[in-house]
Write a protein that holds these residues in place. Structure first.
Motif, PDB file in Angstrom:
ATOM      1  N   ALA A 254       0.841  -1.202   0.000  1.00 31.74           N
ATOM      2  CA  ALA A 254       0.000   0.000   0.000  1.00 31.74           C
ATOM      3  C   ALA A 254       0.874   1.249   0.000  1.00 31.74           C
ATOM      4  O   ALA A 254       2.034   1.223   0.444  1.00 31.74           O
ATOM      5  N   ASP A 255       0.319   2.331  -0.505  1.00 29.13           N
ATOM      6  CA  ASP A 255       1.032   3.610  -0.572  1.00 29.13           C
ATOM      7  C   ASP A 255       0.782   4.381   0.723  1.00 29.13           C
ATOM      8  O   ASP A 255       0.029   5.355   0.760  1.00 29.13           O
ATOM      9  N   ASN A 256       1.398   3.916   1.806  1.00 27.38           N
ATOM     10  CA  ASN A 256       1.295   4.602   3.090  1.00 27.38           C
ATOM     11  C   ASN A 256       2.649   4.561   3.786  1.00 27.38           C
ATOM     12  O   ASN A 256       3.646   4.087   3.228  1.00 27.38           O
ATOM     13  N   THR A 257       2.694   5.079   4.994  1.00 25.76           N
ATOM     14  CA  THR A 257       3.971   5.147   5.715  1.00 25.76           C
ATOM     15  C   THR A 257       4.575   3.775   5.941  1.00 25.76           C
ATOM     16  O   THR A 257       5.780   3.571   5.779  1.00 25.76           O
ATOM     17  N   ALA A 258       3.743   2.798   6.324  1.00 25.74           N
ATOM     18  CA  ALA A 258       4.244   1.451   6.591  1.00 25.74           C
ATOM     19  C   ALA A 258       4.575   0.693   5.311  1.00 25.74           C
ATOM     20  O   ALA A 258       5.393  -0.225   5.323  1.00 25.74           O
ATOM     21  N   GLY A 259       3.947   1.082   4.217  1.00 28.89           N
ATOM     22  CA  GLY A 259       4.192   0.395   2.949  1.00 28.89           C
ATOM     23  C   GLY A 259       3.278  -0.789   2.716  1.00 28.89           C
ATOM     24  O   GLY A 259       3.381  -1.464   1.690  1.00 28.89           O
TER      25      GLY A 259
END
Length: 348
Positions: A142-147
């Motif tokens: 996913a395109d977020n901080t954690a990935g």
């Protein structure tokens, strides 16, 4: 009379010497056919060439305590997982066993088997092997901080169920076979476009084996083939089951040491193992029994990537009309925590 006595004793010792020489030849052949510690074995390791790895796990605490050297000494229901011909070695009309294995990374395996004698027809049996992989949390990029984001628990399952038959063709030679249905579900894969793909396979596999007594006291030898099948396939790449060829020899050493009485026996087995997904290895195991009630066991798996030394004990007594056997095994697992197994066997 003195001359006759000398001739009898001379003939007796000559016969024993011939038998011991034959046994040494058989055992030497096993070691030659299983070059577990050669330089070639150390350099070539055929890893990652098969699936359904749970089929390689020792299914019985007694067998595991003896280093997996169980192709010949196995008997009754537990022998279906090593050499189905061993079903004929048990004199009980009905034999049942079950095992719990506390494997690595909180994985547990459960096995059970039951056999029934059919008189002169032979012995039939049913076996089951199931894996519990615990809780596995799925993730997706996913395109977020954690990935990534979590997608919930992944349902992972593996099992095998088999039907076996064995028969003693003569008082020295037994054969046996098993047909089993194996299945494995590695959950669903959620693709970036939102499409789910199932990772499940199933099919038939076959086991068979033999045991032969050449007439040298308790000495016997035989062979077993496990997990013979077609290739399985998830998406693109196909793979075989962990096909394994084993030959082994076994005997009660006390047959050749007559100073300890009938209450003591010391089983010893050597197996040469040829797996499809690893180099050849040798398993050795022993079992000391006292009065057919207390058993101490040990073994070693040479050239194994994880396992090595194994120890165990067992108790046998009659309860409520059943011959009850309780076995425990402790297996060293190298850098991982030791593996513990408990088996219960009931015979009628």
């Amino acid at each position: 009379m003195l001359l006759l006595d000398k001739e009898i004793h001379g003939s007796f010792f000559h016969t024993n010497k011939i038998m011991i020489t034959k046994i040494r030849i058989y055992i030497l052949a096993i070691f030659l056919l299983g070059p577990a510690n050669t330089k070639l074995s150390a350099e070539i390791k055929k890893v990652a060439q098969s699936g359904y790895q749970f089929l390689k796990i020792d299914a019985d605490a007694r067998a595991a305590a003896m280093g997996g050297a169980f192709t010949i000494v196995g008997r009754g229901a537990s022998s279906m997982f090593y050499n189905p011909a061993g079903m004929t070695e048990n004199t009980a009309s009905i034999d049942f066993f079950t095992t719990q294995t506390n494997w690595l990374s909180d994985i547990s395996y459960y096995t059970l088997g039951i056999t029934k004698k059919l008189g002169n027809i032979g012995v039939i049996g049913f076996s089951m092997h199931a894996a519990d992989y615990g809780e596995i949390i799925g993730t997706q990029v996913a395109d977020n901080t954690a990935g990534f984001v979590e997608t919930g628990n992944v349902e992972v399952e593996a099992s095998a169920m088999g039907i076996s038959f064995a028969k003693s063709l003569t008082d020295r030679f037994s054969v046996g076979g098993q047909v089993k249905f194996v299945s494995q579900n590695l959950g669903k894969t959620l693709m970036p476009d939102g499409v789910e793909k199932s990772n499940k396979t199933d099919g038939l596999a076959y086991d068979f084996g033999t045991i032969y007594y050449p007439g040298i006291k308790s000495f016997r030898f035989g062979m077993g083939v496990r997990n013979f099948s077609k290739n399985f396939k998830y998406e693109d790449d196909s793979f075989p089951l962990p096909l394994t060829f084993t030959i082994g020899v076994a005997m009660d050493i006390m047959d050749f040491i007559g100073n300890f009485g009938e209450k003591n026996n010391l089983l010893f087995e050597v197996d040469a193992v040829h797996p499809i997904d690893y180099t050849e290895r040798v398993n050795i195991g022993f079992e000391y029994g006292y009065n057919k009630m207390l058993f101490l066991r040990g073994g070693y798996k040479f050239n194994h990537d994880t396992e090595g030394l194994s120890l165990g004990l067992g108790f046998s007594l009659r309860l409520l009309g059943f011959m009850t056997n309780l076995s425990y095994s402790f297996n060293d697992a190298g850098d991982f925590s030791p593996v513990n197994r408990i088996s219960i066997n009931l015979s009628l």
